[in-house]
Design an enzyme around this catalytic site. Structure first.
Site, PDB file in Angstrom:
ATOM      1  N   GLY A   1       0.804  -1.211   0.000  1.00 20.83           N
ATOM      2  CA  GLY A   1       0.000   0.000   0.000  1.00 20.83           C
ATOM      3  C   GLY A   1       0.837   1.261   0.000  1.00 20.83           C
ATOM      4  O   GLY A   1       2.057   1.223   0.178  1.00 20.83           O
ATOM      5  N   SER A   2       0.176   2.400  -0.197  1.00 21.08           N
ATOM      6  CA  SER A   2       0.883   3.679  -0.232  1.00 21.08           C
ATOM      7  C   SER A   2       1.407   4.080   1.145  1.00 21.08           C
ATOM      8  O   SER A   2       2.381   4.813   1.256  1.00 21.08           O
ATOM      9  CB  SER A   2      -0.061   4.771  -0.758  1.00 21.08           C
ATOM     10  OG  SER A   2      -1.222   4.855   0.057  1.00 21.08           O
TER      11      SER A   2
ATOM     12  N   ASP B   1     -18.404   3.934   2.616  1.00 24.29           N
ATOM     13  CA  ASP B   1     -17.968   3.190   1.427  1.00 24.29           C
ATOM     14  C   ASP B   1     -18.422   1.734   1.530  1.00 24.29           C
ATOM     15  O   ASP B   1     -17.630   0.808   1.401  1.00 24.29           O
ATOM     16  CB  ASP B   1     -16.448   3.273   1.283  1.00 24.29           C
ATOM     17  CG  ASP B   1     -15.969   2.816  -0.099  1.00 24.29           C
ATOM     18  OD1 ASP B   1     -16.817   2.655  -1.002  1.00 24.29           O
ATOM     19  OD2 ASP B   1     -14.753   2.611  -0.264  1.00 24.29           O
TER      20      ASP B   1
ATOM     21  N   GLY C   1       2.242   1.761   3.498  1.00 27.80           N
ATOM     22  CA  GLY C   1       3.078   0.691   4.019  1.00 27.80           C
ATOM     23  C   GLY C   1       2.593  -0.662   3.545  1.00 27.80           C
ATOM     24  O   GLY C   1       1.515  -0.788   2.956  1.00 27.80           O
TER      25      GLY C   1
END
Length: 427
Positions: free
Chosen positions: A128-129, A256, A131
């Site tokens: 992921g962005s 979401d 980590g």
């Protein structure tokens, strides 16, 4: 003196020679001045409308993924994180990562896990962005018992802001507490870098991938693990609504709700995850400017950039029912993602899928009412789901012959292919 006499002579001559001269002059003044004022007002109004339209257009054409909506930025409220029993202000006055961790870690003492109990990193399951995310083994108890967990590690080097956000997420999970239908926190390691967040492992994976698996030829599968009936759709839906009720009691909303944000166990226990947006609203009072949500799951008020709430989750829950009954089809397949707002503004909704009963479709339609206030709340909707489940078919298996091509699905759904790579990317 001569000028005054000259002016008087002109006026006198005008009065003598043309008695209408002064009257006409005053009439022209009465007509021209208001006309100029109205014209100026119309020009100003046109400029304001032009600026407004340009602003709206630039907002929708902002660079980003096709079909994904940038959400309103925070209004600058000081960041807070939820501690045990309520909101606890993060010590933002700390000037270094080390001093911040010294101030924040004592409040998480009950959650701290000794690093030597993390005996093994089994696999990396997402990059992921913020980590990497791993599946790891946590050994606890006496006698020691191994347990599979999902380990989210904050990337290094990490600045103060990233560390504050990561610790704030941990404190938010502590504030939430444990609920049977929410992914819960197993522990953390925050006394020093690298920082770890440990979450429960749900082996079966996310609901969207499970629905796609159900599209296989069920006659070749052993047992009913990969079969899905109408009654089971209601069973999963009821569990999601229980999670939304719990969030509502905490004065939160999810923001979401979608099959990709629900984890499913072998016994069809559903666990709602992807609580990043809920944390941001709870901690900051607004949604981050960098937070993007796929357009096709958003209610009209969110598409119009208005305030979000729990009834917006109800709209998305109707989309979730559509996903389940179609075994993971993208919503509004005939509508481009960027045209979804215009589609909804014409008061159009999705047609009833062939695999969907009229009872279930009526529940979907109640979720898709344009006005928020006319949509049911989670508890009311759960009662309807429970009533429908009592007479639902538990024998006929939902079947869709076509297998899913992820790239095609992502294009129609308006999401990135990368977001489909693994369910824990949204934790």
């Amino acid at each position: 003196m001569g000028e005054k006499r000259g002016t008087a002579r002109v006026l006198l001559e005008c009065n003598l020679n043309d008695k209408m001269c002064l009257v006409q002059g005053e009439a022209y003044a009465v007509i021209i001045v208001p006309t100029l004022l109205v014209g100026a007002f119309l020009i100003l109004l046109a400029v304001i409308l032009w600026l407004f339209i340009r602003g709206q257009r630039s907002q929708w054409q902002r660079p980003g993924l096709r079909g994904i909506a940038p959400m309103p930025a925070s209004r600058g409220r000081p960041r807070e994180a939820a501690g045990h029993g309520g909101k606890v202000a993060m010590p933002l006055t700390e000037t270094s990562v080390e001093s911040f961790l010294r101030a924040a870690t004592p409040s998480l003492a009950k959650l701290q896990v000794p690093r030597d109990q993390l005996s093994e990193i089994l696999e990396q399951i997402h990059k992921g962005s913020c980590g990497n995310i791993y599946r790891a083994t946590l050994v606890t108890g006496d006698p020691p018992k191994p347990k599979s967990v999902v380990l989210k590690a904050l990337k290094e080097p990490a600045g103060l802001q990233e560390v504050q956000y990561f610790v704030g997420r941990i404190q938010f999970y502590e504030y939430l507490g444990k609920h049977h239908n929410l992914v819960h926190l197993e522990g953390c390691c925050t006394e020093r870098l690298p920082l770890y967040m440990l979450l429960e492992d749900v082996a079966q994976g996310n609901l969207l991938s499970f629905l796609w698996t159900c599209r296989r030829d069920v006659m070749t599968m052993d047992g009913l693990l990969y079969d899905l009936t109408e009654k089971q759709v209601y069973y999963i839906g009821k569990q999601v609504l229980l999670a939304l009720e719990y969030l509502q009691d905490k004065r939160l909303f999810h923001g979401d709700v979608a099959a990709r944000n629900i984890l499913i166990q072998n016994d069809l226990t559903a666990k709602l995850c992807g609580l990043g947006l809920a944390y941001e609203v709870h901690a900051q009072g607004a949604i981050s400017a960098t937070r993007t949500i796929p357009l096709k799951w958003l209610p009209p008020e969110r598409l119009l950039l208005r305030t979000a709430g729990i009834r917006g989750d109800i709209w998305s829950f109707g989309i979730l029912l559509y996903e389940m009954v179609t075994l993971g089809a993208p919503p509004y397949p005939e509508v481009p993602p960027t045209s979804i707002l215009q589609y909804l503004q014409r008061r159009k909704i999705m047609q009833r899928p062939s695999s969907c009963t009229h009872t279930m479709y009526n529940i979907m339609k109640s979720c898709w009412r344009w006005s928020e206030d006319s949509r049911p709340l989670p508890k009311e909707l759960r009662s309807r789901i429970e009533a429908a489940a009592r007479t639902a078919d538990d024998k006929a298996v939902l079947q869709v012959p076509e297998l899913v091509v992820p790239e095609l699905y992502a294009d129609v759904a308006g999401i990135s292919v990368e977001s489909l790579s693994y369910c824990y990317s949204i934790l």
